[in-house]
Write a protein that holds these residues in place. Sequence first.
Motif, PDB file in Angstrom:
ATOM      1  N   VAL A  86       0.838  -1.200   0.000  1.00 46.72           N
ATOM      2  CA  VAL A  86       0.000   0.000   0.000  1.00 46.72           C
ATOM      3  C   VAL A  86       0.875   1.254   0.000  1.00 46.72           C
ATOM      4  O   VAL A  86       0.618   2.206  -0.744  1.00 46.72           O
ATOM      5  CB  VAL A  86      -0.966  -0.009   1.199  1.00 46.72           C
ATOM      6  N   ALA A  87       1.934   1.256   0.826  1.00 49.14           N
ATOM      7  CA  ALA A  87       2.843   2.404   0.872  1.00 49.14           C
ATOM      8  C   ALA A  87       3.483   2.640  -0.492  1.00 49.14           C
ATOM      9  O   ALA A  87       3.611   3.786  -0.941  1.00 49.14           O
ATOM     10  CB  ALA A  87       3.922   2.180   1.934  1.00 49.14           C
ATOM     11  N   GLU A  88       3.849   1.571  -1.175  1.00 43.03           N
ATOM     12  CA  GLU A  88       4.465   1.714  -2.495  1.00 43.03           C
ATOM     13  C   GLU A  88       3.456   2.237  -3.520  1.00 43.03           C
ATOM     14  O   GLU A  88       3.793   3.056  -4.368  1.00 43.03           O
ATOM     15  CB  GLU A  88       5.063   0.390  -2.953  1.00 43.03           C
ATOM     16  N   GLN A  89       2.201   1.798  -3.440  1.00 45.31           N
ATOM     17  CA  GLN A  89       1.185   2.310  -4.360  1.00 45.31           C
ATOM     18  C   GLN A  89       0.948   3.802  -4.132  1.00 45.31           C
ATOM     19  O   GLN A  89       0.810   4.571  -5.091  1.00 45.31           O
ATOM     20  CB  GLN A  89      -0.132   1.549  -4.199  1.00 45.31           C
ATOM     21  N   ILE A  90       0.925   4.212  -2.879  1.00 43.41           N
ATOM     22  CA  ILE A  90       0.757   5.638  -2.571  1.00 43.41           C
ATOM     23  C   ILE A  90       1.969   6.418  -3.065  1.00 43.41           C
ATOM     24  O   ILE A  90       1.847   7.499  -3.644  1.00 43.41           O
ATOM     25  CB  ILE A  90       0.532   5.845  -1.058  1.00 43.41           C
ATOM     26  N   ARG A  91       3.159   5.868  -2.864  1.00 41.60           N
ATOM     27  CA  ARG A  91       4.387   6.517  -3.328  1.00 41.60           C
ATOM     28  C   ARG A  91       4.380   6.690  -4.839  1.00 41.60           C
ATOM     29  O   ARG A  91       4.715   7.755  -5.354  1.00 41.60           O
ATOM     30  CB  ARG A  91       5.598   5.700  -2.878  1.00 41.60           C
ATOM     31  N   GLN A  92       3.969   5.660  -5.551  1.00 41.59           N
ATOM     32  CA  GLN A  92       3.921   5.733  -7.019  1.00 41.59           C
ATOM     33  C   GLN A  92       2.896   6.773  -7.478  1.00 41.59           C
ATOM     34  O   GLN A  92       3.134   7.511  -8.436  1.00 41.59           O
ATOM     35  CB  GLN A  92       3.597   4.364  -7.618  1.00 41.59           C
ATOM     36  N   ALA A  93       1.751   6.845  -6.792  1.00 41.51           N
ATOM     37  CA  ALA A  93       0.736   7.847  -7.142  1.00 41.51           C
ATOM     38  C   ALA A  93       1.263   9.259  -6.891  1.00 41.51           C
ATOM     39  O   ALA A  93       1.012  10.176  -7.678  1.00 41.51           O
ATOM     40  CB  ALA A  93      -0.542   7.604  -6.349  1.00 41.51           C
ATOM     41  N   ALA A  94       2.000   9.433  -5.800  1.00 39.18           N
ATOM     42  CA  ALA A  94       2.571  10.750  -5.500  1.00 39.18           C
ATOM     43  C   ALA A  94       3.655  11.113  -6.519  1.00 39.18           C
ATOM     44  O   ALA A  94       3.742  12.269  -6.962  1.00 39.18           O
ATOM     45  CB  ALA A  94       3.137  10.762  -4.087  1.00 39.18           C
ATOM     46  N   GLY A 145       4.146  14.411  -9.443  1.00 39.61           N
ATOM     47  CA  GLY A 145       5.320  15.276  -9.282  1.00 39.61           C
ATOM     48  C   GLY A 145       5.743  15.553  -7.857  1.00 39.61           C
ATOM     49  O   GLY A 145       6.428  16.537  -7.597  1.00 39.61           O
ATOM     50  N   ALA A 146       5.376  14.723  -6.911  1.00 32.32           N
ATOM     51  CA  ALA A 146       5.758  14.923  -5.510  1.00 32.32           C
ATOM     52  C   ALA A 146       7.221  14.526  -5.299  1.00 32.32           C
ATOM     53  O   ALA A 146       7.728  13.636  -5.977  1.00 32.32           O
ATOM     54  CB  ALA A 146       4.868  14.093  -4.604  1.00 32.32           C
ATOM     55  N   PRO A 147       7.885  15.178  -4.346  1.00 34.86           N
ATOM     56  CA  PRO A 147       9.281  14.829  -4.046  1.00 34.86           C
ATOM     57  C   PRO A 147       9.372  13.640  -3.099  1.00 34.86           C
ATOM     58  O   PRO A 147      10.059  13.674  -2.092  1.00 34.86           O
ATOM     59  CB  PRO A 147       9.803  16.099  -3.372  1.00 34.86           C
ATOM     60  N   VAL A 148       8.671  12.573  -3.400  1.00 35.73           N
ATOM     61  CA  VAL A 148       8.548  11.446  -2.479  1.00 35.73           C
ATOM     62  C   VAL A 148       9.758  10.519  -2.577  1.00 35.73           C
ATOM     63  O   VAL A 148      10.288  10.285  -3.648  1.00 35.73           O
ATOM     64  CB  VAL A 148       7.216  10.693  -2.727  1.00 35.73           C
ATOM     65  N   ARG A 149      10.181  10.030  -1.412  1.00 31.85           N
ATOM     66  CA  ARG A 149      11.319   9.098  -1.333  1.00 31.85           C
ATOM     67  C   ARG A 149      10.808   7.719  -0.959  1.00 31.85           C
ATOM     68  O   ARG A 149       9.720   7.584  -0.410  1.00 31.85           O
ATOM     69  CB  ARG A 149      12.271   9.564  -0.238  1.00 31.85           C
ATOM     70  N   PRO A 150      11.605   6.696  -1.205  1.00 31.23           N
ATOM     71  CA  PRO A 150      11.213   5.346  -0.762  1.00 31.23           C
ATOM     72  C   PRO A 150      11.119   5.290   0.755  1.00 31.23           C
ATOM     73  O   PRO A 150      11.664   6.133   1.456  1.00 31.23           O
ATOM     74  CB  PRO A 150      12.338   4.449  -1.271  1.00 31.23           C
ATOM     75  N   ALA A 151      10.426   4.275   1.252  1.00 30.02           N
ATOM     76  CA  ALA A 151      10.270   4.107   2.695  1.00 30.02           C
ATOM     77  C   ALA A 151      11.619   3.842   3.343  1.00 30.02           C
ATOM     78  O   ALA A 151      12.561   3.400   2.702  1.00 30.02           O
ATOM     79  CB  ALA A 151       9.316   2.953   2.988  1.00 30.02           C
ATOM     80  N   PHE A 152      11.709   4.136   4.641  1.00 29.27           N
ATOM     81  CA  PHE A 152      12.947   3.896   5.384  1.00 29.27           C
ATOM     82  C   PHE A 152      13.297   2.424   5.361  1.00 29.27           C
ATOM     83  O   PHE A 152      12.448   1.579   5.180  1.00 29.27           O
ATOM     84  CB  PHE A 152      12.785   4.319   6.843  1.00 29.27           C
ATOM     85  N   GLY A 153      14.544   2.146   5.610  1.00 30.36           N
ATOM     86  CA  GLY A 153      14.969   0.762   5.670  1.00 30.36           C
ATOM     87  C   GLY A 153      15.487   0.255   4.340  1.00 30.36           C
ATOM     88  O   GLY A 153      16.130  -0.773   4.274  1.00 30.36           O
ATOM     89  N   LEU A 154      15.219   0.967   3.275  1.00 35.47           N
ATOM     90  CA  LEU A 154      15.760   0.580   1.984  1.00 35.47           C
ATOM     91  C   LEU A 154      17.188   1.096   1.885  1.00 35.47           C
ATOM     92  O   LEU A 154      17.545   2.103   2.489  1.00 35.47           O
ATOM     93  CB  LEU A 154      14.892   1.140   0.849  1.00 35.47           C
ATOM     94  N   PRO A 155      18.039   0.457   1.118  1.00 38.33           N
ATOM     95  CA  PRO A 155      19.434   0.875   1.041  1.00 38.33           C
ATOM     96  C   PRO A 155      19.577   2.304   0.507  1.00 38.33           C
ATOM     97  O   PRO A 155      18.842   2.737  -0.362  1.00 38.33           O
ATOM     98  CB  PRO A 155      20.054  -0.121   0.053  1.00 38.33           C
ATOM     99  N   ASP A 156      20.544   3.029   1.073  1.00 38.78           N
ATOM    100  CA  ASP A 156      20.915   4.368   0.597  1.00 38.78           C
ATOM    101  C   ASP A 156      19.778   5.368   0.630  1.00 38.78           C
ATOM    102  O   ASP A 156      19.730   6.289  -0.181  1.00 38.78           O
ATOM    103  CB  ASP A 156      21.495   4.310  -0.814  1.00 38.78           C
ATOM    104  N   VAL A 157      18.866   5.226   1.568  1.00 42.56           N
ATOM    105  CA  VAL A 157      17.769   6.184   1.678  1.00 42.56           C
ATOM    106  C   VAL A 157      17.803   6.774   3.079  1.00 42.56           C
ATOM    107  O   VAL A 157      17.655   6.066   4.060  1.00 42.56           O
ATOM    108  CB  VAL A 157      16.403   5.509   1.428  1.00 42.56           C
ATOM    109  N   ALA A 158      18.018   8.074   3.163  1.00 40.61           N
ATOM    110  CA  ALA A 158      18.022   8.744   4.448  1.00 40.61           C
ATOM    111  C   ALA A 158      16.607   9.143   4.842  1.00 40.61           C
ATOM    112  O   ALA A 158      15.797   9.439   3.972  1.00 40.61           O
ATOM    113  CB  ALA A 158      18.906   9.984   4.369  1.00 40.61           C
ATOM    114  N   PRO A 159      16.303   9.149   6.132  1.00 43.51           N
ATOM    115  CA  PRO A 159      14.976   9.620   6.544  1.00 43.51           C
ATOM    116  C   PRO A 159      14.816  11.105   6.231  1.00 43.51           C
ATOM    117  O   PRO A 159      15.826  11.806   6.096  1.00 43.51           O
ATOM    118  CB  PRO A 159      14.949   9.354   8.036  1.00 43.51           C
ATOM    119  N   PRO A 160      13.590  11.577   6.126  1.00 44.83           N
ATOM    120  CA  PRO A 160      13.392  12.998   5.835  1.00 44.83           C
ATOM    121  C   PRO A 160      14.047  13.863   6.913  1.00 44.83           C
ATOM    122  O   PRO A 160      14.061  13.504   8.091  1.00 44.83           O
ATOM    123  CB  PRO A 160      11.885  13.170   5.865  1.00 44.83           C
TER     124      PRO A 160
END
Length: 164
Positions: A133-141, A145-160
């Motif tokens: 569900v989080a990934e579907q929301i991320r893809q919709a954002a 044109g939203a500046p959305v990042r992948p969820a935490f815990g994925l490699p090389d992704v810093a928290p906001p």
Amino acid sequence: MDAPLVRWRTATSTRIVVGLIIVVLAVFEAGGVANLVDQGVTGAIVPLLLFPFFAGWLWWIAFRPSISLTSTELVLRNKRGTERVDLRTIESVMPSSEGLVVFVGGRPAYVGWAVQKSNLALWLGRPGRADEVAEQIRQAALAVGAPVRPAFGLPDVAPPDSSR
């Protein structure tokens, strides 16, 4: 307001268990009141009248929460109210045991209770319904044109950055 493209509700298994609890409460309520009326003990009926309130509270928690995704916004309906989040403002969506945490403005701004990730799945690092569900929301954002990042815990992704 657009019609929802996708809507998520509380897990079916949770809804079934809560529904069964409500039915059991109703049976106990009816049986208890009938028994007390037969015995002429009408003063003890008042505590039994709390069962419908408890059943209503269970319904409110299990059946009301939902998350709806339209072409322009994310609608999070929880027991306390409904929040509308413009998809263009979403920075990240993180599944947690409390629900889907939506980050806006560098901080956790909204939580959607309808879709939660179990603690076991969090500890084991297993993907589940909440991740999908989080990934579907991320893809919709991302699509709007939203500046959305992948969820935490994925490699090389810093928290906001929460210092903004």
